[in-house]
Design a protein around this motif. Sequence first.
Motif, PDB file in Angstrom:
ATOM      1  N   SER A  11      53.137  96.650  52.629  1.00  0.00           N
ATOM      2  CA  SER A  11      51.853  97.036  53.207  1.00  0.00           C
ATOM      3  C   SER A  11      51.825  96.738  54.704  1.00  0.00           C
ATOM      4  O   SER A  11      52.324  95.705  55.144  1.00  0.00           O
ATOM      5  CB  SER A  11      50.744  96.245  52.507  1.00  0.00           C
ATOM      6  N   PRO A  12      51.200  97.623  55.494  1.00  0.00           N
ATOM      7  CA  PRO A  12      51.052  97.337  56.923  1.00  0.00           C
ATOM      8  C   PRO A  12      49.874  96.405  57.216  1.00  0.00           C
ATOM      9  O   PRO A  12      49.719  95.933  58.328  1.00  0.00           O
ATOM     10  CB  PRO A  12      50.815  98.715  57.530  1.00  0.00           C
ATOM     11  N   ASN A  13      49.067  96.107  56.191  1.00  0.00           N
ATOM     12  CA  ASN A  13      47.878  95.278  56.375  1.00  0.00           C
ATOM     13  C   ASN A  13      48.233  93.799  56.210  1.00  0.00           C
ATOM     14  O   ASN A  13      48.606  93.361  55.123  1.00  0.00           O
ATOM     15  CB  ASN A  13      46.809  95.677  55.355  1.00  0.00           C
ATOM     16  N   PRO A  14      48.098  92.985  57.256  1.00  0.00           N
ATOM     17  CA  PRO A  14      48.433  91.559  57.155  1.00  0.00           C
ATOM     18  C   PRO A  14      47.580  90.806  56.137  1.00  0.00           C
ATOM     19  O   PRO A  14      48.025  89.810  55.572  1.00  0.00           O
ATOM     20  CB  PRO A  14      48.190  91.009  58.556  1.00  0.00           C
ATOM     21  N   GLN A  15      46.374  91.271  55.863  1.00  0.00           N
ATOM     22  CA  GLN A  15      45.508  90.607  54.891  1.00  0.00           C
ATOM     23  C   GLN A  15      46.086  90.655  53.475  1.00  0.00           C
ATOM     24  O   GLN A  15      45.853  89.754  52.676  1.00  0.00           O
ATOM     25  CB  GLN A  15      44.108  91.224  54.908  1.00  0.00           C
ATOM     26  N   ASP A  16      46.848  91.702  53.168  1.00  0.00           N
ATOM     27  CA  ASP A  16      47.470  91.813  51.841  1.00  0.00           C
ATOM     28  C   ASP A  16      48.476  90.691  51.607  1.00  0.00           C
ATOM     29  O   ASP A  16      48.632  90.213  50.483  1.00  0.00           O
ATOM     30  CB  ASP A  16      48.157  93.167  51.670  1.00  0.00           C
ATOM     31  N   TYR A  17      49.155  90.255  52.656  1.00  0.00           N
ATOM     32  CA  TYR A  17      50.154  89.191  52.532  1.00  0.00           C
ATOM     33  C   TYR A  17      49.506  87.825  52.315  1.00  0.00           C
ATOM     34  O   TYR A  17      50.143  86.904  51.829  1.00  0.00           O
ATOM     35  CB  TYR A  17      51.055  89.158  53.769  1.00  0.00           C
ATOM     36  N   VAL A  63      47.566  98.840  47.622  1.00  0.00           N
ATOM     37  CA  VAL A  63      48.602  98.049  48.284  1.00  0.00           C
ATOM     38  C   VAL A  63      49.965  98.561  47.833  1.00  0.00           C
ATOM     39  O   VAL A  63      50.271  98.570  46.639  1.00  0.00           O
ATOM     40  CB  VAL A  63      48.461  96.547  47.945  1.00  0.00           C
ATOM     41  N   ASN A 117      46.802  87.426  50.405  1.00  0.00           N
ATOM     42  CA  ASN A 117      46.164  87.436  49.093  1.00  0.00           C
ATOM     43  C   ASN A 117      47.136  86.873  48.052  1.00  0.00           C
ATOM     44  O   ASN A 117      48.195  87.450  47.797  1.00  0.00           O
ATOM     45  CB  ASN A 117      45.775  88.871  48.727  1.00  0.00           C
TER      46      ASN A 117
END
Length: 77
Positions: free
Chosen positions: A51-57, A31, A59
Amino acid sequence: MIIYSVMPMEMIMKNLDSTEYQYQEAEIEGVKMLVEPVPHSTEVKIVRLMSPNPQDYLNPKYMPGQTIHFRPEISHS
């Protein structure tokens, strides 16, 4: 931003421009984020995720303000 105060504005804004930050870009567990080292520690405080991954936000482990253990890798060039 609106500030309601009885203090003079000069006193509120004093030294606002002289603050220096030690932000670094880091990739932790895949990340990408902006971190600030915690003095006298091997931990960093998360300032912002990049991060371009919405799931990281979603967490809570990567929530800004959290401190996590981080040891930067030394590149051998």
